[in-house]
Motif scaffolding. Structure first.
Motif, PDB file in Angstrom:
ATOM      1  N   GLU A  52      59.244  35.881  35.528  1.00 16.58           N
ATOM      2  CA  GLU A  52      60.014  34.917  36.317  1.00 16.58           C
ATOM      3  C   GLU A  52      59.598  35.003  37.785  1.00 16.58           C
ATOM      4  O   GLU A  52      60.194  34.373  38.646  1.00 16.58           O
ATOM      5  N   GLY A  53      58.562  35.805  38.040  1.00 19.95           N
ATOM      6  CA  GLY A  53      58.047  35.954  39.397  1.00 19.95           C
ATOM      7  C   GLY A  53      56.944  34.949  39.674  1.00 19.95           C
ATOM      8  O   GLY A  53      57.110  33.746  39.510  1.00 19.95           O
ATOM      9  N   MET A  54      55.757  35.458  40.085  1.00 19.30           N
ATOM     10  CA  MET A  54      54.635  34.579  40.418  1.00 19.30           C
ATOM     11  C   MET A  54      53.884  34.193  39.149  1.00 19.30           C
ATOM     12  O   MET A  54      52.915  34.842  38.748  1.00 19.30           O
ATOM     13  N   LYS A  55      54.329  33.130  38.494  1.00 16.09           N
ATOM     14  CA  LYS A  55      53.753  32.717  37.224  1.00 16.09           C
ATOM     15  C   LYS A  55      52.270  32.394  37.345  1.00 16.09           C
ATOM     16  O   LYS A  55      51.459  32.761  36.490  1.00 16.09           O
ATOM     17  N   SER A  56      51.892  31.684  38.416  1.00 21.60           N
ATOM     18  CA  SER A  56      50.498  31.283  38.570  1.00 21.60           C
ATOM     19  C   SER A  56      49.596  32.486  38.796  1.00 21.60           C
ATOM     20  O   SER A  56      48.467  32.528  38.288  1.00 21.60           O
ATOM     21  N   ARG A  57      50.067  33.489  39.549  1.00 20.94           N
ATOM     22  CA  ARG A  57      49.230  34.659  39.796  1.00 20.94           C
ATOM     23  C   ARG A  57      49.087  35.506  38.538  1.00 20.94           C
ATOM     24  O   ARG A  57      48.010  36.049  38.270  1.00 20.94           O
ATOM     25  N   GLN A  58      50.147  35.605  37.733  1.00 23.95           N
ATOM     26  CA  GLN A  58      50.058  36.310  36.466  1.00 23.95           C
ATOM     27  C   GLN A  58      49.003  35.658  35.573  1.00 23.95           C
ATOM     28  O   GLN A  58      48.166  36.342  34.962  1.00 23.95           O
ATOM     29  N   ALA A  59      48.993  34.327  35.533  1.00 23.53           N
ATOM     30  CA  ALA A  59      48.007  33.605  34.724  1.00 23.53           C
ATOM     31  C   ALA A  59      46.592  33.791  35.264  1.00 23.53           C
ATOM     32  O   ALA A  59      45.625  33.913  34.494  1.00 23.53           O
ATOM     33  N   LEU A  60      46.454  33.831  36.589  1.00 23.39           N
ATOM     34  CA  LEU A  60      45.135  33.995  37.192  1.00 23.39           C
ATOM     35  C   LEU A  60      44.552  35.366  36.875  1.00 23.39           C
ATOM     36  O   LEU A  60      43.354  35.488  36.587  1.00 23.39           O
ATOM     37  N   ILE A  61      45.371  36.401  36.915  1.00 23.76           N
ATOM     38  CA  ILE A  61      44.892  37.745  36.590  1.00 23.76           C
ATOM     39  C   ILE A  61      44.381  37.794  35.155  1.00 23.76           C
ATOM     40  O   ILE A  61      43.333  38.370  34.871  1.00 23.76           O
ATOM     41  N   ARG A  62      45.122  37.144  34.263  1.00 26.72           N
ATOM     42  CA  ARG A  62      44.689  37.086  32.866  1.00 26.72           C
ATOM     43  C   ARG A  62      43.368  36.324  32.733  1.00 26.72           C
ATOM     44  O   ARG A  62      42.468  36.728  31.996  1.00 26.72           O
ATOM     45  N   GLN A  63      43.226  35.236  33.474  1.00 24.18           N
ATOM     46  CA  GLN A  63      42.003  34.438  33.427  1.00 24.18           C
ATOM     47  C   GLN A  63      40.801  35.248  33.908  1.00 24.18           C
ATOM     48  O   GLN A  63      39.716  35.200  33.308  1.00 24.18           O
ATOM     49  N   ILE A  64      40.988  36.012  34.992  1.00 26.09           N
ATOM     50  CA  ILE A  64      39.895  36.826  35.526  1.00 26.09           C
ATOM     51  C   ILE A  64      39.448  37.852  34.494  1.00 26.09           C
ATOM     52  O   ILE A  64      38.242  38.061  34.279  1.00 26.09           O
ATOM     53  N   ALA A  65      40.398  38.496  33.829  1.00 27.92           N
ATOM     54  CA  ALA A  65      40.059  39.487  32.802  1.00 27.92           C
ATOM     55  C   ALA A  65      39.296  38.840  31.655  1.00 27.92           C
ATOM     56  O   ALA A  65      38.271  39.367  31.188  1.00 27.92           O
ATOM     57  N   ASP A  66      39.766  37.688  31.201  1.00 27.41           N
ATOM     58  CA  ASP A  66      39.137  37.020  30.062  1.00 27.41           C
ATOM     59  C   ASP A  66      37.757  36.459  30.405  1.00 27.41           C
ATOM     60  O   ASP A  66      36.805  36.591  29.630  1.00 27.41           O
ATOM     61  N   ASP A  67      37.654  35.815  31.584  1.00 27.08           N
ATOM     62  CA  ASP A  67      36.385  35.199  31.970  1.00 27.08           C
ATOM     63  C   ASP A  67      35.265  36.223  32.129  1.00 27.08           C
ATOM     64  O   ASP A  67      34.097  35.929  31.852  1.00 27.08           O
ATOM     65  N   ASN A  68      35.633  37.420  32.588  1.00 29.06           N
ATOM     66  CA  ASN A  68      34.619  38.433  32.873  1.00 29.06           C
ATOM     67  C   ASN A  68      34.523  39.532  31.820  1.00 29.06           C
ATOM     68  O   ASN A  68      33.638  40.383  31.904  1.00 29.06           O
ATOM     69  N   GLY A  69      35.425  39.509  30.836  1.00 27.78           N
ATOM     70  CA  GLY A  69      35.430  40.559  29.836  1.00 27.78           C
ATOM     71  C   GLY A  69      35.734  41.924  30.435  1.00 27.78           C
ATOM     72  O   GLY A  69      35.223  42.951  29.981  1.00 27.78           O
ATOM     73  N   PHE A  70      36.610  41.959  31.445  1.00 28.29           N
ATOM     74  CA  PHE A  70      36.899  43.196  32.154  1.00 28.29           C
ATOM     75  C   PHE A  70      37.786  44.128  31.333  1.00 28.29           C
ATOM     76  O   PHE A  70      38.718  43.688  30.643  1.00 28.29           O
TER      77      PHE A  70
END
Length: 449
Positions: A329-347
């Motif tokens: 219920e906090g920063m929804k967009s930033r939570q999604a961005l962190i997930r995207q960075i992990a997925d896009d880079n295979g981190f």
């Protein structure tokens, strides 16, 4: 006049990178040193930055564990900026302030005061405050839902703008001979009655040389975008790729136009954290130096904080993939961005926090001045940005590097100013003077007659 890049400087005294305070050049107590902040402000003004920006948190847990130890305690931004304004002449000051835990009258009064003290160089970064820890400091058991925070924020901003129009620009006569201090017909109550607020007004602070403070916003969720398109004049945003930056840029401009606003008066400024060197190898060495200073616990806490406190990684293999987390219920967009960075880079988890440690989801650039400016120019010229909020990874070196190496390359290409355009933040950003609504209504009536 040729369109040029606008630049903000995001300069928390403890540095941006989660390990910035440990850098050999950094001042370990920089977060709470007025002398140090004055030095940073003067350096940013020498570098012709439009504004000094500071985020803000309302809890030690949220600020400290999301940003590393150096952010656990610091100055309240408006108090600090009132001091820095007396030491500068052109640099703007954009301070974060919450709509969730403060009343419109208080916010309007504080920012109007800063605007007068600075001679028209203040900006308000509108936030709804995302952490549960903050809610518990303001008489709540848990934070208000994301949707309700934004509903309150929309009305809050509208009331603040009404209050900023309490006095017309020429209301104060101050005629000693006649004894007339002001024209009562040019003082107006806000007279607001809404869902969240009842505010009679008027505000007991006059308007500044720029009319009223510049309104800034940083939300990227659907509700955040709508609020920004409706109310903001500058929008800070976080993107890793040009295509997502373009989608955001075009969407905000279209929404602003649909609301009857001029899209050119809504400036989009993504965050960029640059590691710059005379050679690419030198830049990469600077990045590696900070990466090696990350304390593992700080890196994990950073990920959890950006996920809204929903990502407890204790017991997980740090060289394994990022596990799923409940929606915040906090920063929804930033939570999604962190997930995207992990997925896009295979981190892995470790690689992710090392990558995020620099700028918390904002774009990190590593390279020579030409390489850095090539990227900034590509985004600027292809509907990705109107300017950038620069996040020097450590201070003062990261800021000094940008001014010494990147700024001359921007100027060589005609992309950035060689002197300030004016004395107010609006003049330097190229934003119009906000006509007082009551004066505008009177003018329209006279024109109709």
């Amino acid at each position: 006049m040729t369109r040029q890049i606008k630049l903000g400087a995001f300069l928390p005294g403890g540095g941006q990178h989660v390990a910035a305070w440990r850098h050999p050049e950094a001042r370990a107590d920089g977060a709470t040193s007025l002398e140090y902040h004055i030095k940073l402000a003067k350096t940013a003004e020498r570098g012709l930055f439009d504004a000094y920006f500071l985020a803000d948190g309302l809890a030690t847990n949220g600020a400290g564990r999301e940003g590393g130890s150096a952010k656990i305690a610091g100055f309240e931004p408006l108090t600090l900026f009132a001091a820095l304004a007396t030491q500068t002449t052109h640099l703007g000051f954009i301070a974060t302030n919450t709509t969730t835990y403060e009343e419109p009258y208080t916010v309007a009064r504080k920012f109007a005061s800063l605007d007068l003290i600075s001679g028209g160089r203040a900006g308000w970064n509108v936030v709804t405050t995302a952490t549960g820890e903050a809610a518990q400091n303001f008489n709540l058991e848990q934070q208000i839902s994301h949707a309700d925070r934004y509903d309150r924020a929309r009305e809050h901003v509208a009331v603040v703008k009404k209050l900023w129009d309490s006095f017309e620009d020429d209301a104060f006569i101050r005629d000693k001979d006649s004894g007339t201090f002001y024209d009562p017909e040019k003082l107006h109550d806000a007279a607001h009655v809404g869902t969240h607020f009842r505010v009679k007004g008027a505000l007991n602070v006059s308007r500044s040389p720029q009319g009223h403070p510049v309104v800034v916003q940083a939300g990227q969720s659907e509700a955040g975008r709508d609020l920004a398109a409706e109310s903001a004049e500058v929008i800070f945003t976080a993107h890793q790729r040009l295509d997502t930056a373009q989608e955001f840029y075009r969407d905000i401009k279209a929404r602003a136009a649909a609301k009857g606003r001029n899209p050119d008066h809504v400036l989009i400024m993504p965050g960029v954290a640059p590691f710059v060197g005379e050679t690419e190898a030198e830049a990469r060495a600077k990045y590696a130096q900070l990466t090696d200073l990350i304390v593992e616990a700080d890196g994990l806490a950073l990920l959890n904080g950006l996920a809204g406190g929903t990502l407890d990684l204790k017991g997980f293999d740090l060289d394994g993939p990022l596990p799923p987390s409940p929606e915040t219920e906090g920063m929804k967009s930033r939570q999604a961005l962190i997930r995207q960075i992990a997925d896009d880079n295979g981190f892995s988890i470790r690689q992710l926090y090392q990558h995020i440690a620099t700028a918390r989801g904002h774009l990190t650039l590593i390279g020579t001045p030409v390489q850095i400016v090539d990227t900034l120019q590509e985004w600027f010229e292809n509907e990705g940005a109107d300017g950038f909020n620069i996040l020097p990874p450590w201070l003062p070196g990261g800021l000094d590097d940008f001014i010494a190496l990147v700024t001359p390359e921007l100027q060589r290409r005609g992309l950035f100013r060689t002197s300030y355009e004016g004395r107010t933040l609006r003049e330097n950003l190229g934003l119009p003077f906000p006509v007082n609504r009551h004066a505008a209504a009177r003018g329209a009536t006279l024109a109709a007659e």
